[in-house]
Motif scaffolding. Structure first.
Motif, PDB file in Angstrom:
ATOM      1  N   PHE A   1     -33.607  11.996 -42.725  1.00 51.45           N
ATOM      2  CA  PHE A   1     -32.865  12.417 -41.538  1.00 51.45           C
ATOM      3  C   PHE A   1     -33.339  13.799 -41.137  1.00 51.45           C
ATOM      4  O   PHE A   1     -33.969  14.507 -41.921  1.00 51.45           O
ATOM      5  N   ALA A   2     -33.034  14.188 -39.939  1.00 51.91           N
ATOM      6  CA  ALA A   2     -33.400  15.508 -39.440  1.00 51.91           C
ATOM      7  C   ALA A   2     -32.258  16.043 -38.584  1.00 51.91           C
ATOM      8  O   ALA A   2     -31.495  15.264 -38.015  1.00 51.91           O
ATOM      9  N   PRO A   3     -32.158  17.359 -38.499  1.00 50.53           N
ATOM     10  CA  PRO A   3     -31.133  17.922 -37.603  1.00 50.53           C
ATOM     11  C   PRO A   3     -31.390  17.452 -36.173  1.00 50.53           C
ATOM     12  O   PRO A   3     -32.537  17.329 -35.768  1.00 50.53           O
ATOM     13  N   ARG A   4     -30.311  17.179 -35.462  1.00 49.35           N
ATOM     14  CA  ARG A   4     -30.456  16.712 -34.084  1.00 49.35           C
ATOM     15  C   ARG A   4     -29.937  17.755 -33.116  1.00 49.35           C
ATOM     16  O   ARG A   4     -28.991  18.468 -33.402  1.00 49.35           O
ATOM     17  N   TRP A   5     -30.576  17.802 -31.961  1.00 53.22           N
ATOM     18  CA  TRP A   5     -30.089  18.645 -30.886  1.00 53.22           C
ATOM     19  C   TRP A   5     -29.108  17.837 -30.050  1.00 53.22           C
ATOM     20  O   TRP A   5     -29.141  16.593 -30.061  1.00 53.22           O
ATOM     21  N   LYS A   6     -28.266  18.509 -29.325  1.00 53.08           N
ATOM     22  CA  LYS A   6     -27.279  17.849 -28.476  1.00 53.08           C
ATOM     23  C   LYS A   6     -27.988  16.892 -27.524  1.00 53.08           C
ATOM     24  O   LYS A   6     -28.963  17.254 -26.862  1.00 53.08           O
ATOM     25  N   GLY A   7     -27.520  15.646 -27.471  1.00 51.28           N
ATOM     26  CA  GLY A   7     -28.089  14.640 -26.586  1.00 51.28           C
ATOM     27  C   GLY A   7     -29.348  13.968 -27.106  1.00 51.28           C
ATOM     28  O   GLY A   7     -29.920  13.117 -26.438  1.00 51.28           O
ATOM     29  N   GLU A   8     -29.785  14.332 -28.305  1.00 45.84           N
ATOM     30  CA  GLU A   8     -31.011  13.779 -28.870  1.00 45.84           C
ATOM     31  C   GLU A   8     -30.679  12.587 -29.770  1.00 45.84           C
ATOM     32  O   GLU A   8     -29.728  12.644 -30.537  1.00 45.84           O
ATOM     33  N   SER A   9     -31.464  11.523 -29.680  1.00 43.06           N
ATOM     34  CA  SER A   9     -31.240  10.361 -30.550  1.00 43.06           C
ATOM     35  C   SER A   9     -31.718  10.675 -31.964  1.00 43.06           C
ATOM     36  O   SER A   9     -32.462  11.640 -32.184  1.00 43.06           O
TER      37      SER A   9
END
Length: 116
Positions: free
Chosen positions: A66-74
């Motif tokens: 997993f990876a950190p996600r930015w707002k609105g990113e899948s």
């Protein structure tokens, strides 16, 4: 459920229940015998990893992390962005060799390679 047929487990949806049954038969709680399990340990281990890999590919695709996600990113976009970040941090040059010692099927390394 539509299991991926990628580099790893290669178990088609129609084969999953059969593969699970064959794996379970090696264990005492499902009627398996210790002698049979020991005699066929290679098959038992292969069945386990084929099943696990197919389920991981179904859930996560080619990247078992997993990876950190930015707002609105899948999820997939976040993973790809993170793999590109790693590629930049490695400062790889064309023709340079890299060893992937992960426990997956090489998805992140293939993405890093494409990106660089």
């Amino acid at each position: 459920m539509n299991l991926a047929k990628g580099v790893g487990g290669n178990i088609d949806k129609s084969q999953v229940l059969s593969a699970v049954e064959k794996y379970e038969k090696y264990h005492a709680s499902y009627g398996g015998q210790e002698e049979e399990r020991k005699a066929n340990y290679v098959d038992m281990v292969n069945k386990f990893y084929d099943l696990a890999t197919s389920f991981y590919e179904y859930g996560w695709g080619q990247s078992f992390h997993f990876a950190p996600r930015w707002k609105g990113e899948s999820v997939r976009e976040g993973i790809k962005r993170h793999e590109h970040f790693i590629a930049l941090q490695l400062c790889l040059k064309p023709g340079q060799k890299v060893l992937d010692v992960g426990c997956g099927i090489g998805g992140p390394l293939r993405e890093i390679s494409r990106f660089r």
